[in-house]
Design an enzyme around this catalytic site. Structure first.
Site, PDB file in Angstrom:
ATOM      1  CE  LYS A  98       0.535  -2.125   3.978  1.00  0.00           C
ATOM      2  NZ  LYS A  98       0.141  -3.206   4.814  1.00  0.00           N
ATOM      3  CD  GLU A 183       2.879  -2.639   7.112  1.00  0.00           C
ATOM      4  OE1 GLU A 183       3.665  -2.573   6.165  1.00  0.00           O
ATOM      5  OE2 GLU A 183       1.875  -3.365   7.087  1.00  0.00           O
ATOM      6  CE  LYS A 198      -3.710  -1.542   5.011  1.00  0.00           C
ATOM      7  NZ  LYS A 198      -3.663  -2.116   6.354  1.00  0.00           N
TER       8      LYS A 198
HETATM    9  N1  HSE Z   1       0.237  -3.834   9.083  1.00  0.00           N
HETATM   10  C1  HSE Z   1      -0.960  -3.967   8.323  1.00  0.00           C
HETATM   11  C2  HSE Z   1      -2.143  -3.993   9.271  1.00  0.00           C
HETATM   12  C3  HSE Z   1      -0.904  -5.222   7.505  1.00  0.00           C
HETATM   13  O1  HSE Z   1      -1.933  -4.248  10.446  1.00  0.00           O
HETATM   14  O2  HSE Z   1      -3.271  -3.742   8.848  1.00  0.00           O
HETATM   15  C4  HSE Z   1      -2.045  -5.383   6.551  1.00  0.00           C
HETATM   16  O3  HSE Z   1      -2.081  -4.362   5.611  1.00  0.00           O
END
Ligand code: HSE
Length: 414
Positions: A98, A183, A198
């Site tokens: 993203k 992440e 997003k």
């Molecule tokens: N780190 C992101 C989350 C992973 O926790 O939503 C999924 O996009």
């Protein structure tokens, strides 16, 4: 319609990459196979023997048999170079990155158009929830009012764990990392950046609005303190990190990421742990709600698989809404009802920034004020006072000024 055979060059074999490999073995009807897997670190231990891996991207990019590149690496800039090269080599691309898409949206649109190859990224937004393709295909009209919800699994997991198990923030974050939800730089999750990336994708597919991440205000969950948690518990509310894209009464689109108090009547209230929830409002259908796992190996891989399957039938995003000429609402004119918590000494200064105050409270060292202010003001207060926090009252987001705006007898700084 007969499926095209898909031969995949996979970049990355971490949480989602290895999940994809496993899920592909269980979906033989797809007629898709992984020919090569390119990874960065030759010495890392992996679930497949070392001979399955290559380290030179050109062995995928120059392989004519490979017709789809699946990019599942961590580094957004390296990912962009790989995706760019793959598109230039005429290979279709599936990605879950993203940040890479949000930061390079216009270039990626250009490359898809110039080289006439598709780029699909359902897994990049809300993992297992099929929101991008639905916005692109089903909500293919100008009647959408808003798309909003919980789009980050890690922060929802952390907030759920803190509330239900009284975990510390640090412990809950450690668990989100251990389970492969966060992440690799968890600041992206907890500061609301991942949710913002997003939201950039949602804005493009819901409204045809292409913005840069820097155009959107984001506040994460890292500033939330005991006062806000106690307030929520006392009032029977939950705190969730919300990403909002909504058309205002003037027809412009407002967009932001903020933690919000959620009422029990709201469907988002029961979206817990790693789950995401997205509410789509449209003029005639009214409210519709999607819920599903928002992070994790197999749920994210399921969206990648769905994109690979869509490619086997020749699917591509057409970006039909890009001609809609939508406008992003200026932060100065986005009025919101919020709680701002801050040190006791500055509470009155902070109140001066509010256009309307419903309630304020002082305790030993700190205090909070609840009222109406603008997004721009929130951003400048939080920048000026790093120890302060802000939480949105989501049920009263479309605040109108009360008719008798006999505001406090204070200066209004905007
Ligand atoms: N780190 C992101 C989350 C992973 O926790 O939503 C999924 O996009």
């Amino acid at each position: 319609m007969k499926r095209k055979k898909i031969t995949i060059g996979l970049f990355g074999f971490g949480c989602v990459g290895s999940g994809l490999y496993e899920v592909l073995q269980l979906t033989p009807k797809l007629n898709a196979s992984v020919k090569r897997i390119c990874v960065k670190n030759p010495t890392k231990e992996r679930s497949l023997p070392p001979e399955n891996f290559i380290f030179d991207p050109s062995m995928i990019l120059n392989d004519d048999e490979i017709n789809v590149v699946v990019e599942l690496i961590d580094d957004a800039e390296v990912a962009f170079e790989i995706v760019k090269a793959a598109l230039m080599h005429g290979k279709a691309v599936v990605t879950a990155n993203k940040k890479m898409i949000a930061c390079h949206f216009e270039e990626l649109l250009f490359l898809q158009h110039k080289f006439r190859v598709p780029l699909l990224y359902e897994a990049a937004c809300c993992a297992s929830i099929p929101v991008i393709r639905n916005l692109e295909e089903y909500y293919d009209n100008d009647l959408l009012v808003s798309v909003e919800g919980i789009v980050n699994g890690s922060t929802n997991y952390i907030l759920s764990k803190i509330r239900k198990e009284k975990s510390t923030f640090k412990y809950a974050l450690g668990e989100a990392q251990r389970l492969g939800f966060a992440e690799s730089n968890p600041d992206l999750d907890i500061k609301g950046l991942d949710a913002k990336y997003k939201l950039v994708l949602l804005l493009a597919h819901a409204f045809g609005l292409v913005v840069k991440p820097g155009d959107i205000y984001n506040l994460g969950i890292d500033r939330i303190g005991n006062a806000e948690l106690e307030y929520a518990e006392e009032k029977g509310l939950k705190i969730k990190l919300l990403a909002v894209a909504a058309r205002n009464s003037h027809g412009n689109i407002q967009a932001f990421v903020l933690p919000a108090f959620i009422e029990p009547e709201d469907k988002l209230y029961s979206v817990e742990d790693v789950f995401n929830g997205v509410r789509i409002m449209s003029c005639f259908a009214d409210s519709q709600f999607f819920e599903g796992r928002g992070a994790g190996s197999h749920p994210t891989a399921s969206a990648v698989i769905s994109d690979i399957s869509a490619l086997s039938y020749g699917y591509r995003y057409e970006y039909k809404k890009l001609d809609n000429d939508e406008v992003l609402q200026d932060q100065h004119s986005v009025h919101l009802k919020l709680m701002i918590r801050c040190n006791k000494e500055i509470l009155h200064d902070v109140m001066d920034y509010f256009l309307w105050v419903d309630e304020y409270k002082l305790t030993n060292n700190e205090g909070y004020v609840i009222g109406i202010t603008t997004l721009k003001t929130v951003s400048s207060i939080l920048e000026q006072y790093p120890e302060s926090s802000a939480i949105l009252f989501d049920d009263q987001r479309d605040v109108k000024f009360p008719a008798d705006v006999r505001l406090k007898n204070i200066a209004i700084h905007e």
